[in-house]
Design an enzyme around this catalytic site. Sequence first.
Site, short mmCIF file in Angstrom:
data_model
loop_
_atom_site.label_atom_id
_atom_site.label_comp_id
_atom_site.label_asym_id
_atom_site.label_seq_id
_atom_site.Cartn_x
_atom_site.Cartn_y
_atom_site.Cartn_z
N CYS A 319 0.83 -1.21 0.00
CA CYS A 319 0.00 0.00 0.00
C CYS A 319 0.87 1.26 0.00
O CYS A 319 0.35 2.37 0.13
CB CYS A 319 -0.96 0.00 1.18
SG CYS A 319 -0.15 -0.07 2.79
N GLU A 353 -2.09 1.11 -4.54
CA GLU A 353 -1.74 -0.25 -4.11
C GLU A 353 -1.00 -0.88 -5.28
O GLU A 353 -1.36 -0.66 -6.45
CB GLU A 353 -3.03 -1.02 -3.81
CG GLU A 353 -2.82 -2.27 -2.97
CD GLU A 353 -3.18 -2.06 -1.52
OE1 GLU A 353 -3.12 -3.03 -0.76
OE2 GLU A 353 -3.50 -0.91 -1.13
#
Length: 361
Positions: A319, A353
Site C-alpha cells: 500500500c 496499491e
Amino acid sequence: MSAVFDPSSYESLLTPKVERLRELLAPFDAPEPAVFDSPREHYRLRAEFRLWREEGQRHYAMFAPGEKHKAILIDDFPIASERINALMPRLKAAWQASEALSNRLFQVEFLTTLAGDAMVTLCYHRPLDEAWETAARVLAEQLGVSLIGRSKGKRLVIGRDYAVEQLQVAGRTFSYRQPEGAFTQPNGAVNQKMLNWAFDAMGERDDDLLELYCGNGNFTLPLATRARKVLATEISKTSVNAALHNLDENGVDNVRLVRLSAEELTQALNEVRPFRRLEGIELKSYDFGTVFVDPPRAGMDPDTCELTRRFERILYISCNPQTLAQNIAQLHDTHRIERCALFDQFPYTHHMESGVLLVRR
C-alpha cells in the site's frame, strides 16, 4: 461534496500513478505494470463521518487536514457505495426524530459489502441505556442493517458485529466475515481484481506457502488452493478469529494460522527463541517455495525482508510504493521482478496499491 467530485478526471489522475510506479521500479528492470482501474464512483465500501452541529441539527461532516474546526458538511458521498448513500439520509432522519438516538452522538461508521450486507456503528459521548437500545432495534430493522452502539469502554450489538462479503476468484466464490473495527480492503471491486492477480501470479504449486500479515484471510483463502500447505501469521486477535472462521466456512483445510507478528515468526524460523503459540507446529516440516506478504505502510522491517530472501518466490502486495521500492532494493541482488501491477484502490488521491512477484535469480 458532489461539486468537487469529477469522474471525468479519473484517467488524468491515474496516469501519473502508473508513471510513478514505473519510475520507482525502473532501477530493478521491472516489466511494464499491469494496471487495474477502479469504478469511477460508488467504489468505497466503508466510510466514517464525524457529526457537526449547525442550526440545531447534526450533519455528516469531514475535515480537511489541519482544519479540525472547519467542517465540510456532507449530504451525499458519491465515492461511497450505493448502499451507504441510500442509508445516509434515512439514518440522519432517524436520529433527528429521536432524542435517544441523537443525544451526544458524535460519529457514524458504515461498512458495506459487494454481497449487499451492511453494518452501521454509532459512537456516543455518553453511556447507552435501555431507551437507546429500544430505538436502535427498531432502526436496525427499518434499515435492514446490523447496528452497533459504542460509548466509552462499552459496545452494544444489534444483529451481528460483522458484515459478510463474497468475492469471486478464478470462478470460485469465497465468503468472508469482516468484523467491526478490523481492517478490510476499502475498494471491493479492486480488491477482487487484486485477488485474481495474486492467484494467477502464485500459479499452481506443489510446495508450501508462508503468508505474513494475513488479516482476516483475504488472500489466504484463494492462495491456499494453489499450495500444498500454508502457514499464515497475523497479530490481531480480531482478525485471527475472523480468519479462522473464514477458513472453516470455505472448507479450506490446509492452513495453520498462528498469532505472531512477522518479526516474531522471523525469530522462530531463525531459531532465536521458541514461541508457545507455535506449539504443535513443526516448522521444519514445511517445504516453503513462496512467501506472500501484505505489510503495513512502513513495509517489511530489515530482518523480515532478509527472511523473505530465503524463498524462491516472493509475492508482495504493497500500500506504499516507496517502502516497496526500499524493500526490493534490499532483495534485488538475489531476486528479480517477474511481474508487477498497479491496483487503483484509492481513486482521486495520490495513494496506490501495487503488487510484485519476485523470483530468485
